[in-house]
Write an enzyme that holds these catalytic residues in place. Structure first.
Site, PDB file in Angstrom:
ATOM      1  N   THR A  99      36.839  28.782  49.705  1.00 49.32           N
ATOM      2  CA  THR A  99      36.019  28.414  48.559  1.00 49.32           C
ATOM      3  C   THR A  99      36.817  27.404  47.738  1.00 49.32           C
ATOM      4  O   THR A  99      38.048  27.473  47.666  1.00 49.32           O
ATOM      5  CB  THR A  99      35.571  29.650  47.731  1.00 49.32           C
ATOM      6  OG1 THR A  99      34.517  29.258  46.858  1.00 49.32           O
ATOM      7  CG2 THR A  99      36.709  30.255  46.921  1.00 49.32           C
ATOM      8  N   CYS A 103      36.419  31.485  37.629  1.00 49.18           N
ATOM      9  CA  CYS A 103      35.880  32.378  38.660  1.00 49.18           C
ATOM     10  C   CYS A 103      37.032  33.016  39.435  1.00 49.18           C
ATOM     11  O   CYS A 103      38.156  32.531  39.406  1.00 49.18           O
ATOM     12  CB  CYS A 103      35.017  31.607  39.646  1.00 49.18           C
ATOM     13  SG  CYS A 103      33.620  30.751  38.904  1.00 49.18           S
ATOM     14  N   HIS A 110      32.906  34.741  45.696  1.00 52.49           N
ATOM     15  CA  HIS A 110      33.306  33.837  44.613  1.00 52.49           C
ATOM     16  C   HIS A 110      32.502  34.254  43.384  1.00 52.49           C
ATOM     17  O   HIS A 110      31.343  33.882  43.236  1.00 52.49           O
ATOM     18  CB  HIS A 110      32.987  32.396  45.048  1.00 52.49           C
ATOM     19  CG  HIS A 110      33.316  31.339  44.038  1.00 52.49           C
ATOM     20  ND1 HIS A 110      33.726  30.087  44.412  1.00 52.49           N
ATOM     21  CD2 HIS A 110      33.278  31.317  42.682  1.00 52.49           C
ATOM     22  CE1 HIS A 110      33.935  29.338  43.327  1.00 52.49           C
ATOM     23  NE2 HIS A 110      33.662  30.061  42.271  1.00 52.49           N
TER      24      HIS A 110
END
Lengths: 213, 166
Positions: free
Chosen positions: B27, B33, B50
């Site tokens: 990711t 995040c 995520h």
């Protein structure tokens, strides 16, 4: 509350028009500051799913200099002014008259950072005053803050508020072009306006085109 | 959306996917995040989420994207991996992200979202008895992470601090 999925093309067109007025103001301010022709326009206002938003700025990992401001008042939201890191260095070199400033190096040059923040401040202020004149809503920017990092890491921070209400953002994307002598584009930036969900409802309401029709 | 490029499974924002060799799973651009990897190193199967927010009970809209919240994403990761035959007792985790991208921002609660995400992820993993084998969290830098289920190695890239492997 109303869902953002009630937004129609008509609403997006209105946002684009407001965006263009704000961009016009901001371009004038920036042109005066830099003594150069700066052209700003809103190519499109889009409803963008989160997982596609980075495509707007050329990829998730592109390193940008980003100035973040939170909009306070009647229609809260987030604002970003983003430039590729090399462009940001060049802009500030011209502004401060110090050609050694390079934002791709750590630690960040303090004088440079402060100058870039000021650019963001002026842009946001002129943009927002056009917006609030038009909507009769009170909107004020918080002091600016600078980050130099991956596009997506920065943008995602601005999406936190929105993400509590849905999985897409209304993005008012403004292209900032510096025009050379022969009208060629010399640099490109982005100006993102990410209104909180409630703010959109308020903006449309005050413009006489409520969402719930 | 095509989410597999070559052998790399791409996990978007508020997204969750599984991968096994020869695939790797990645990711990009984690800011506040948190990327959560859960894996069974004997079966060489892994999953990544995520997440953007700590807690699904704060969701304001009707339809819930479960991959967006730490609590629901971890539950789903675990379930999906168990369905693939992974053992709950061999389940391990690695986590990265949760930065504060803007250091000096005003008292806006949203600026603390990174640390809040990290706290939530750690608490929920502890409740699920999944040990965290490695973490690279906090700080002020965005991260891109890629996990290889073959070797259980997590690679973390940042703009200024290069690459670490763990």
């Amino acid at each position: 509350m109303k869902d953002l999925s009630d937004i129609r093309l008509e609403h997006l067109d209105i946002l684009k028009e407001i965006g263009n007025i704000g961009a016009g103001n901001a371009a004038t301010a920036l042109s005066q500051m830099l003594n150069k022709t700066i052209d700003m326009k809103v190519p499109a206002v889009k409803v963008v799913p989160f997982n596609e938003i980075s495509n707007l700025v050329g990829g998730e990992e592109v390193v940008v200099a980003a100035i973040f401001l939170r909009i306070k008042g009647d229609a809260p939201g987030n604002m970003f002014f983003m430039l590729p890191v090399d462009e940001a260095s060049r802009l500030v070199q011209q502004l401060v008259g110090d050609s050694t400033i390079d934002f791709s190096e750590e630690p960040i040059n303090e004088m440079g950072a402060s100058a870039l923040n000021e650019v963001g401040n002026i842009l946001a202020g002129s943009y927002l005053s056009a917006l609030s004149d038009f909507t009769k809503l009170n909107m004020q920017p918080t002091p600016p803050d600078l980050a130099i990092d991956m596009t997506m890491a920065i943008l995602s921070f601005g999406l936190v508020e929105l993400s509590q209400a849905g999985d897409f953002a209304i993005v008012i994307d403004t292209e900032i072009n510096e025009l050379g002598e022969d009208e060629t584009i010399q640099s490109k930036g982005h100006f993102f306006l990410l209104p909180d969900p409630e703010s959109l409802i308020r903006i449309f309401h005050s413009l006489g085109v409520p969402l719930d029709e | 959306m095509s989410s597999v490029v070559g052998n790399v499974v791409k996990v978007g924002m508020a997204d969750l996917k599984l991968a096994k060799p020869p695939q790797t799973i990645r990711t990009s651009g984690l800011g506040s995040c948190v990327g959560i990897i859960m894996y069974d190193d004997r079966l060489r199967i892994s999953g990544m989420a995520h997440i953007m927010l700590p807690d699904s009970t704060f969701a304001r809209s009707g339809q819930l994207n479960r991959a967006k919240y730490a609590d629901t994403a971890i539950t789903d990761l675990l379930e999906n991996l168990l369905e693939q035959g992974a053992s709950k007792y061999r389940m391990k985790a690695k986590i990265a992200g949760g930065a504060q991208m803007f250091k000096f921002s005003s008292s806006n609660e949203a600026t603390r979202i990174g640390p809040r995400n990290v706290e939530a992820v750690k608490r929920i993993l502890a409740d699920a008895n999944v040990p965290i084998m490695f973490e690279d969290v906090g700080g002020n830098s965005g991260r891109t992470i890629e996990f290889d289920p073959e070797s259980s190695v997590l690679e973390i890239r940042t703009v200024n601090k290069g690459v670490i492997q763990a």
